[in-house]
Every structure is written in C-alpha cells, then in structure tokens.
Design a protein around this motif. Structure first.
Motif, PDB file in Angstrom:
ATOM      1  N   VAL A   1       6.736  -4.881   8.508  1.00  0.00           N
ATOM      2  CA  VAL A   1       5.388  -4.797   7.959  1.00  0.00           C
ATOM      3  C   VAL A   1       5.114  -3.380   7.465  1.00  0.00           C
ATOM      4  O   VAL A   1       5.655  -2.398   7.988  1.00  0.00           O
ATOM      5  CB  VAL A   1       4.349  -5.227   9.027  1.00  0.00           C
ATOM      6  CG1 VAL A   1       4.240  -4.195  10.149  1.00  0.00           C
ATOM      7  CG2 VAL A   1       2.986  -5.455   8.393  1.00  0.00           C
ATOM      8  N   LYS A   2       4.276  -3.277   6.438  1.00  0.00           N
ATOM      9  CA  LYS A   2       3.913  -1.980   5.876  1.00  0.00           C
ATOM     10  C   LYS A   2       2.394  -1.825   5.912  1.00  0.00           C
ATOM     11  O   LYS A   2       1.690  -2.629   6.497  1.00  0.00           O
ATOM     12  CB  LYS A   2       4.452  -1.864   4.447  1.00  0.00           C
ATOM     13  CG  LYS A   2       5.976  -1.945   4.365  1.00  0.00           C
ATOM     14  CD  LYS A   2       6.464  -1.844   2.925  1.00  0.00           C
ATOM     15  CE  LYS A   2       7.991  -1.958   2.865  1.00  0.00           C
ATOM     16  NZ  LYS A   2       8.496  -1.886   1.468  1.00  0.00           N
ATOM     17  N   GLY A   3       1.897  -0.803   5.287  1.00  0.00           N
ATOM     18  CA  GLY A   3       0.467  -0.614   5.156  1.00  0.00           C
ATOM     19  C   GLY A   3      -0.213  -0.221   6.446  1.00  0.00           C
ATOM     20  O   GLY A   3       0.337   0.502   7.292  1.00  0.00           O
ATOM     21  N   ASN A   4      -1.459  -0.717   6.626  1.00  0.00           N
ATOM     22  CA  ASN A   4      -2.263  -0.326   7.772  1.00  0.00           C
ATOM     23  C   ASN A   4      -1.640  -0.737   9.100  1.00  0.00           C
ATOM     24  O   ASN A   4      -1.742  -0.013  10.091  1.00  0.00           O
ATOM     25  CB  ASN A   4      -3.670  -0.921   7.655  1.00  0.00           C
ATOM     26  CG  ASN A   4      -4.499  -0.240   6.581  1.00  0.00           C
ATOM     27  OD1 ASN A   4      -4.233   0.905   6.220  1.00  0.00           O
ATOM     28  ND2 ASN A   4      -5.487  -0.941   6.056  1.00  0.00           N
ATOM     29  N   MET A   5      -0.997  -1.908   9.136  1.00  0.00           N
ATOM     30  CA  MET A   5      -0.388  -2.338  10.393  1.00  0.00           C
ATOM     31  C   MET A   5       0.780  -1.435  10.768  1.00  0.00           C
ATOM     32  O   MET A   5       0.979  -1.105  11.939  1.00  0.00           O
ATOM     33  CB  MET A   5       0.059  -3.795  10.295  1.00  0.00           C
ATOM     34  CG  MET A   5       0.666  -4.343  11.588  1.00  0.00           C
ATOM     35  SD  MET A   5      -0.420  -4.195  13.044  1.00  0.00           S
ATOM     36  CE  MET A   5      -1.685  -5.391  12.639  1.00  0.00           C
ATOM     37  N   ALA A   6       1.567  -1.008   9.791  1.00  0.00           N
ATOM     38  CA  ALA A   6       2.653  -0.068  10.067  1.00  0.00           C
ATOM     39  C   ALA A   6       2.096   1.250  10.599  1.00  0.00           C
ATOM     40  O   ALA A   6       2.681   1.863  11.508  1.00  0.00           O
ATOM     41  CB  ALA A   6       3.483   0.166   8.810  1.00  0.00           C
ATOM     42  N   SER A   7       0.960   1.684  10.057  1.00  0.00           N
ATOM     43  CA  SER A   7       0.327   2.912  10.551  1.00  0.00           C
ATOM     44  C   SER A   7      -0.127   2.750  11.988  1.00  0.00           C
ATOM     45  O   SER A   7      -0.008   3.679  12.806  1.00  0.00           O
ATOM     46  CB  SER A   7      -0.863   3.284   9.661  1.00  0.00           C
ATOM     47  OG  SER A   7      -0.455   3.524   8.332  1.00  0.00           O
ATOM     48  N   LEU A   8      -0.636   1.559  12.320  1.00  0.00           N
ATOM     49  CA  LEU A   8      -1.082   1.307  13.691  1.00  0.00           C
ATOM     50  C   LEU A   8       0.105   1.315  14.660  1.00  0.00           C
ATOM     51  O   LEU A   8       0.006   1.826  15.778  1.00  0.00           O
ATOM     52  CB  LEU A   8      -1.815  -0.032  13.756  1.00  0.00           C
ATOM     53  CG  LEU A   8      -2.748  -0.243  14.948  1.00  0.00           C
ATOM     54  CD1 LEU A   8      -3.887   0.764  14.917  1.00  0.00           C
ATOM     55  CD2 LEU A   8      -3.308  -1.662  14.946  1.00  0.00           C
ATOM     56  N   VAL A   9       1.227   0.764  14.233  1.00  0.00           N
ATOM     57  CA  VAL A   9       2.432   0.793  15.064  1.00  0.00           C
ATOM     58  C   VAL A   9       2.871   2.239  15.293  1.00  0.00           C
ATOM     59  O   VAL A   9       3.243   2.621  16.415  1.00  0.00           O
ATOM     60  CB  VAL A   9       3.565  -0.027  14.413  1.00  0.00           C
ATOM     61  CG1 VAL A   9       4.868   0.144  15.199  1.00  0.00           C
ATOM     62  CG2 VAL A   9       3.190  -1.501  14.350  1.00  0.00           C
TER      63      VAL A   9
END
Length: 311
Positions: free
Chosen positions: A170-178
């Motif tokens: 996953v990319k985007g905001n979810m990747a940032s959350l990870v």
C-alpha cells in the motif's frame, strides 16, 4: 468443464496484482489486458495487448471471456490532473471497455469504482448505497459517471465502491501511517476519536469473488468495507501489535495537531486520516459476501509484512 475465464485490467497496480494472485485460487482462469507488452506482471498466464479506449481493437482480448474485472484507472492520488483526464480514462475508457465486452458476449462487467463516487473524503453520516451520491472531486465524479453509463448498457454489471484499501504494497496515507507505527517514538494521536472504514485486500478479493459467482442479474453498486470502523489510535495500536510493541499513544489536543499539519503542508492528509468516513457494507453482506479478515488483524499483518519486506 473449463473454469470461467476472467479478463483483468490494472494487473500491474496495487489491487490488480492481488487479484491476479487470488483469482486462480478462487477457481478462475485469468487473461490480463495490458497496454504495453513490457508491463506483463509476474504470475500472468495469459496476456493480451490492447487499448481499452479503442474497443474495436479488443475483440480478440475479450473472446470467450465470461466476465471482466476493470481495476485500471487514473487514481485520485495523482494530483494536478485536469477533470477531462479523469473523465477520459475513468469514464470513457470504462464505458468503451464495457461496450466491447457486451459485443463480445461477456456475461458480467465488474467495475472497481470508489467510495469517492458517493462521498467526499469525510462524512458526518454512515454511508449507504441508498443515499444520493455526492462526489466532491474530479476523481469521484468520473467514477460515478462511469457507473451511470454502465446502467445504460445491456451487459450485467456491478460497481464495487471500496473505501481505503490496505495490504502489503500500500502507498499514500496508509503507508505513512505504517511508517509512523514503525517509528520508535510515542505518538501524540491518542485523543483522535473520529472513525474510518478501511478494507483489507483479502476482503476486497472476497467481494470480487462473491459478485463473480453470484447467480442472476446484479446491475447495481455495492459499498465494500471491513464491517468495523476504527479510530486512528486503534489503527496505530493494531499496527504496533503486529510489530510486537505497545501502542505508545499520548493524548494531545486535535486542534493543535491540525494546526501543526497545516503549517507543514500536510493539512489535507490530516483531514483524510483524522476526519470520519464510515461506510456500511451491509448490502453486500446480505448479498452473500462474508469478510474473512477483521480490521485489527489485517493491520497487524500489514505491519508484519512491512518488516518482512525490509528483511
């Protein structure tokens, strides 16, 4: 008897790659539709080159196909694109492919739409298919216009409206959350109370399987979401549980978090994550879909997978 043959677009994308792996396990044969031969993804047993915007060139690609899964498109994460680009690719391209499929005798057209065809990035009410759609950006409008165009065709169709999809890659905001969860720092997110619906890749592929195998005509959209919405603190806690760590969350005034995000140019990303967006998957569940992954379990798996990817 041969297994049903599925034509899949978008097989090089985040969702498409997962479907390419899962569809054979569900009992389907897969023919990948590609624009360029250099894009043939790993695991593709059959690939046909063609342009979905030129259906006259797709007759060979759609020959003997039982159903089409259309996951290709211009994503809303691609900023700065004019509305006409979204309409050309997401609306006109979808309808050209569906018209070609109808002429080829394809039985069902499965369109990977988006919850953004129904709503903006946040909502004060629980979203259901019975509500009048209210997209707020070119991406959402292009997806809704494609759905409306499909309703004018003779082919049996279904539009799946997934919420934010998570899983390995996953990319985007979810990747940032990870990435935040993987940091060793305590996080000042403990006071965020807004809930968001998420969707695991495995649950999405299960929804695709459900509509592919359904008997009779469908001809409608379905919201696809994990049944239980979660808060940002619950997401972080689940991710860190997958990493074998404590939640490490500190209460902090949301108004100050918002101000800090705006000062650093991340105001829009903050609103997307911290605002509420709860969508009900009840209609699809009553139709026969049974999600197999609980959100907290899926997030923990995602965090573990991120470690394995780095190993």
């Amino acid at each position: 008897m041969n297994a049903p043959l599925i034509a899949l677009t978008g097989a090089t994308g985040f969702i498409g790659r997962h479907l390419l792996r899962e569809l054979p396990r569900q009992g389907f044969r897969v023919r990948v539709l590609l624009r360029r031969p250099s894009e043939v993804p790993e695991g593709a047993s059959s690939a046909v080159i063609g342009d979905i915007a030129s259906p006259q060139n797709m007759s060979a690609a759609l020959r003997d196909v039982d159903a089409v899964i259309h996951s290709a498109g211009l994503a809303h994460a691609m900023s700065g694109r004019p509305e006409d680009d979204y309409r050309t690719i997401n609306t006109q391209g979808t309808l050209a492919l569906a018209q070609g499929a109808e002429r080829a005798g394809v039985k069902r057209f499965v369109f990977l739409s988006s919850i953004r065809a129904q709503s903006g990035p946040v909502s004060d009410v629980v979203l259901t298919e019975e509500q009048a759609p209210g997209p707020t950006d070119p991406y959402g409008r292009s997806k809704l216009e494609a759905e409306q165009g499909l309703a004018q065709l003779g082919i049996d169709w279904v539009a799946l409206r997934p919420v934010l999809v998570y899983g390995p890659g996953v990319k985007g905001n979810m990747a940032s959350l990870v990435s935040l969860a993987r940091s060793g720092w305590p996080l000042p997110l403990g006071s965020l109370k807004s809930r968001r619906s998420l969707l695991s890749l495995d649950n999405l592929s299960g929804a695709v399987e459900a509509v592919l195998k359904a008997q009779g005509s469908i001809r409608r959209p379905f919201i696809v979401a994990d049944p239980e919405p979660v808060t940002i603190p619950e997401m972080i806690a689940a991710l860190r549980q997958g990493l074998g760590r404590a939640p490490g969350l500190i209460p902090f005034p949301p108004s100050l978090l918002k101000a800090a995000a705006q000062l650093t140019g991340r105001g829009e990303a903050y609103e997307r994550l911290a605002g509420s967006l709860v969508a009900s998957p009840n209609a699809l569940m009553h139709f026969g879909w049974s999600p197999s992954v609980a959100t907290r379990q899926g997030l923990a798996r995602l965090a573990k997978a991120s470690l394995a990817h780095d190993a």
